[in-house]
Enzyme design. Structure first.
Site, short mmCIF file in Angstrom:
data_model
loop_
_atom_site.label_atom_id
_atom_site.label_comp_id
_atom_site.label_asym_id
_atom_site.label_seq_id
_atom_site.Cartn_x
_atom_site.Cartn_y
_atom_site.Cartn_z
N GLU A 155 0.83 -1.20 0.00
CA GLU A 155 0.00 0.00 0.00
C GLU A 155 0.87 1.26 0.00
O GLU A 155 0.55 2.24 -0.66
CB GLU A 155 -0.94 0.01 1.21
CG GLU A 155 -2.01 -1.07 1.14
CD GLU A 155 -2.94 -0.90 -0.05
OE1 GLU A 155 -3.03 0.21 -0.61
OE2 GLU A 155 -3.58 -1.89 -0.43
N TYR B 271 -6.04 6.20 4.96
CA TYR B 271 -6.13 5.25 3.84
C TYR B 271 -5.40 3.95 4.18
O TYR B 271 -5.96 2.85 4.06
CB TYR B 271 -5.55 5.85 2.55
CG TYR B 271 -5.37 4.78 1.52
CD1 TYR B 271 -6.46 4.37 0.76
CD2 TYR B 271 -4.16 4.11 1.38
CE1 TYR B 271 -6.33 3.31 -0.14
CE2 TYR B 271 -4.02 3.06 0.49
CZ TYR B 271 -5.11 2.67 -0.26
OH TYR B 271 -4.99 1.61 -1.13
N ASP C 244 -9.22 6.28 -1.74
CA ASP C 244 -8.11 6.82 -2.53
C ASP C 244 -8.71 7.49 -3.76
O ASP C 244 -9.93 7.62 -3.85
CB ASP C 244 -7.09 5.71 -2.88
CG ASP C 244 -7.67 4.71 -3.87
OD1 ASP C 244 -8.89 4.76 -4.16
OD2 ASP C 244 -6.90 3.86 -4.38
#
Ligand code: SF4
Length: 358
Positions: free
Chosen positions: A47, A130, A148
């Site tokens: 990520e 996030y 996102d």
């Protein structure tokens, strides 16, 4: 711009569309290496790398990074320069430093185990909402939402939410929290939304004809799929011209370390100077060495945030004088082991024809 939201009560087709989206994801999702693991550390690294970087690029970096630093403890105890070297070329180096700092915090606070508690995750250096949502939902299937750019786009279109960029982002978080499955399947749901945005509901020319939520999509029904979400206003690009010196001695190449603070802090580059209309001639003495300019070797272009950079590669020669920090001689064969800036990788590849440096 006034908000023209049409997201009143959740429309009935929404429920069918959610099922369709999950079924589509189960069938169509790309087989990416980080989707074959539930290891929170490996997912976290993916990520972090995927922010601002294309999937195709991340695959190789992620695989090498995991081989080099296989778990939280390995990353926590690594030298910063080794982490930056493994990250070199991905850009946004603050992310790499934050990863290492967060790994150290996980070792200190959580005995090296990635925390399962959202508050504890958010308290780690460099981890925002996030990443918290991504790791907790994907690795532990916790009902955490995430947003996102892909999710903002899909939700804005699906529910025809029309608002300026910052407001659309806040709205998308609220909507994503409402939609995320509360019992199980949050990870699949979040990934399905992102996958739809990455592969079907793309920024330009979304492929509505093969979209699993097309029947419920309000933007499509109203012909707004190419209008929403509203684009952010971007600052005018700033043009910068640099000269990067290519200086060799024996089998060594002269490199320069960037200052410890500021952009790309501590990374390595060719000795570089800025050229401006008022300063067309260079002053290599500012580099702290006697450097005799040679011929220009070529030109390359590079972009960082809103800077458009034109780099002239110019050969230079130096006498026998010793060089001192931030300059250093490095054997040409070892250039690839340095934590180089993205621009330096391009410049070295151009100067020495080493595509593996790009
Ligand atoms: S129908 Fe089109 S605009 Fe709507 S979510 Fe699907 S791809 Fe996006």
């Amino acid at each position: 711009m006034p908000k023209r939201s049409t997201d009143t009560a959740a429309p009935a087709p929404e429920f069918a569309a959610r099922r369709e989206l999950l079924a589509w994801y189960a069938k169509e999702r790309r087989d990416l290496p980080w989707r074959r693991t539930r290891d929170p550390y490996a997912i976290w690294i993916s990520e972090a790398m995927l922010q601002q970087t294309r999937v195709e690029t991340v695959i190789g970096y992620w695989t090498r990074f995991l081989a080099r630093f296989p778990d939280v403890r390995a990353l926590a105890s690594a030298d910063e320069s080794d982490v930056l070297t493994a990250w070199s070329g991905l850009g946004y180096y603050r992310r790499a430093r934050s990863l290492r700092a967060a790994a150290q915090a996980i070792v200190a606070r959580h005995d090296g185990k990635f925390p399962r508690d959202a508050e504890a995750v958010r308290a780690l250096p460099g981890i925002g909402p996030y990443t918290t949502g991504a790791v907790l939902s994907i690795a532990f299937d916790q009902p955490e939402a995430l947003v996102d750019g892909n999710v903002v786009r899909v939700l804005s279109r699906w529910f025809a939410h029309d608002a300026p960029a910052a407001a659309a982002q806040r709205w998308a978080w609220e909507r994503a929290r409402e939609l995320v499955p509360k019992s199980k399947g949050a990870g699949e749901w979040n990934q399905a939304l992102m996958e739809l945005g990455a592969t079907v509901c793309t920024p330009r020319s979304p492929a509505c004809e093969r979209c699993p939520v097309a029947k419920a999509c309000l933007a499509r029904a109203r012909g707004l799929e190419n209008v929403l979400p509203r684009a952010k206003e971007r600052p005018e690009p700033i043009d910068v011209e640099l000269v990067a010196w290519v200086v060799e001695r024996g089998g060594d190449v002269l490199v320069e370390q960037r200052p410890e603070t500021g952009r790309m802090a501590g990374l390595w580059q060719l000795p570089t100077e800025q050229r401006s209309p008022r300063r067309p001639q260079l002053f290599p003495a500012e580099l702290g060495i006697e450097l005799t300019p040679g011929p220009e070797l070529g030109l390359l272009r590079h972009a960082i945030t809103h800077h458009r950079i034109r780099v002239v590669l110019q050969r230079g020669t130096v006498g026998r004088a010793r060089v001192a920090a931030p300059l250093r001689w490095v054997p040409k064969a070892e250039l690839g082991t340095l934590a180089l800036t993205g621009m330096a990788r391009k410049a070295l590849a151009a100067a020495f024809g080493r595509p593996n440096l790009e």
